[in-house]
Scaffold this motif. Structure first.
Motif, PDB file in Angstrom:
ATOM      1  N   VAL A 116       0.771  -1.102  -0.060  1.00  0.00           N
ATOM      2  CA  VAL A 116      -0.046  -0.053   0.042  1.00  0.00           C
ATOM      3  C   VAL A 116       0.627   1.255   0.038  1.00  0.00           C
ATOM      4  N   PRO A 117       1.876   1.425   0.913  1.00  0.00           N
ATOM      5  CA  PRO A 117       2.703   2.629   0.664  1.00  0.00           C
ATOM      6  C   PRO A 117       3.334   2.859  -0.586  1.00  0.00           C
ATOM      7  N   LEU A 118       3.526   1.863  -1.051  1.00  0.00           N
ATOM      8  CA  LEU A 118       4.298   2.070  -2.380  1.00  0.00           C
ATOM      9  C   LEU A 118       3.299   2.298  -3.572  1.00  0.00           C
ATOM     10  N   VAL A 119       2.135   2.037  -3.289  1.00  0.00           N
ATOM     11  CA  VAL A 119       0.804   2.438  -4.161  1.00  0.00           C
ATOM     12  C   VAL A 119       0.783   3.808  -4.249  1.00  0.00           C
ATOM     13  N   PRO A 125       1.379  13.091  -7.047  1.00  0.00           N
ATOM     14  CA  PRO A 125       2.023  13.941  -8.024  1.00  0.00           C
ATOM     15  C   PRO A 125       3.433  14.310  -7.880  1.00  0.00           C
ATOM     16  N   PHE A 126       3.824  14.163  -6.412  1.00  0.00           N
ATOM     17  CA  PHE A 126       5.534  14.379  -6.424  1.00  0.00           C
ATOM     18  C   PHE A 126       6.267  13.721  -7.235  1.00  0.00           C
ATOM     19  N   ILE A 127       5.709  12.327  -7.367  1.00  0.00           N
ATOM     20  CA  ILE A 127       6.372  11.396  -8.227  1.00  0.00           C
ATOM     21  C   ILE A 127       6.079  11.397  -9.620  1.00  0.00           C
ATOM     22  N   LEU A 165       8.241  11.671   4.386  1.00  0.00           N
ATOM     23  CA  LEU A 165       7.232  10.462   4.654  1.00  0.00           C
ATOM     24  C   LEU A 165       6.863   9.539   3.740  1.00  0.00           C
ATOM     25  N   LEU A 166       6.263  10.187   2.821  1.00  0.00           N
ATOM     26  CA  LEU A 166       5.738   9.278   1.575  1.00  0.00           C
ATOM     27  C   LEU A 166       6.756   8.112   0.894  1.00  0.00           C
ATOM     28  N   PHE A 167       8.058   9.302   0.670  1.00  0.00           N
ATOM     29  CA  PHE A 167       9.137   8.318   0.081  1.00  0.00           C
ATOM     30  C   PHE A 167       9.612   7.199   0.868  1.00  0.00           C
TER      31      PHE A 167
END
Length: 222
Positions: A116-119, A125-127, A165-167
């Motif tokens: 899930v975190p990778l999804v 949009p950052f990526i 955090l997201l990364f």
């Protein structure tokens, strides 16, 4: 002459199909994100048995009085086609039932091993926005991430807590999965190790998994 023409037409159609497949492949990732945001895998898992579309819609618990069940049906049909969920018909009324399979089990948010975190990371949009700058990079040099966000990735992470955090969560979830597989296959290799340093390991998820299984190891991250 006719056979040669037919062969050329067939090749052209195959070429067109390839391009269309590439163009629409991004929809697959977006549909995965949608299912995860709606917690559909978790809803089915908590129910303990296959669910109808109506049951899933009720559990989604939209604040809108008119949840678009037709939209939900199209998303589920697409993800069944992509083998993310399984579908079967009830014998009494023919209404479809949806269940988890070995793919959708990786989309459970509270599972010990989850993608899930990778999804979320790969669809943010950052990526995704830097990919719009690839042709600019070819013409001008530089990196797409810097052109989009004004800084290179790790510098940007140091000043943007949300992206950091997201990364890190996205990277940590895959590190946990691969490390568990490595321990399962080569676990005996760690018996004689006293200390272990995870260089460039972000939050240290990989070394943490090793130390969890081998507490005699002193684990550090740099």
């Amino acid at each position: 002459m006719g056979k040669a023409m037919d062969s050329e037409v067939d090749a052209a159609i195959i070429g067109q199909a390839n391009i269309l497949q590439y163009l629409y492949s991004s929809v697959e990732s977006i549909a995965l994100k949608c299912a995860v945001e709606l917690r559909i895998p978790d809803i089915i898992h908590s129910h303990g048995r296959p669910m109808t579309l109506t049951q899933i819609a009720i559990e989604i618990g939209s604040t809108s009085p008119s949840l678009n069940i037709n939209c939900l049906a199209r998303i589920m049909r697409f993800l069944v086609h992509k083998q993310v969920f399984d579908e079967m018909s009830q014998s009494n009324n023919g209404e479809s039932l949806y269940s988890l399979n070995q793919s959708s089990k990786w989309l459970l948010q509270d599972a010990e091993q989850s993608l899930v975190p990778l999804v979320f990371m790969r669809n943010h949009p950052f990526i995704t926005s830097p990919f719009q700058c690839l042709s600019q990079c070819v013409k001008e040099g530089g990196t797409a991430f810097q052109k989009t966000h004004g800084r290179e990735m790790f510098e940007f992470a140091s000043v943007n807590p949300e992206f950091n955090l997201l990364f890190n969560q996205g990277m940590a979830c895959t590190a946990k999965i691969t490390t568990k597989a490595m321990i399962s296959e080569y676990g005996g290799s760690f018996d004689s190790i006293g200390s272990l340093v995870d260089v460039g390991g972000g939050t240290g998820a990989a070394v943490a998994e090793i130390v969890k299984v081998y507490p005699h190891i002193e684990g550090k991250k740099l």
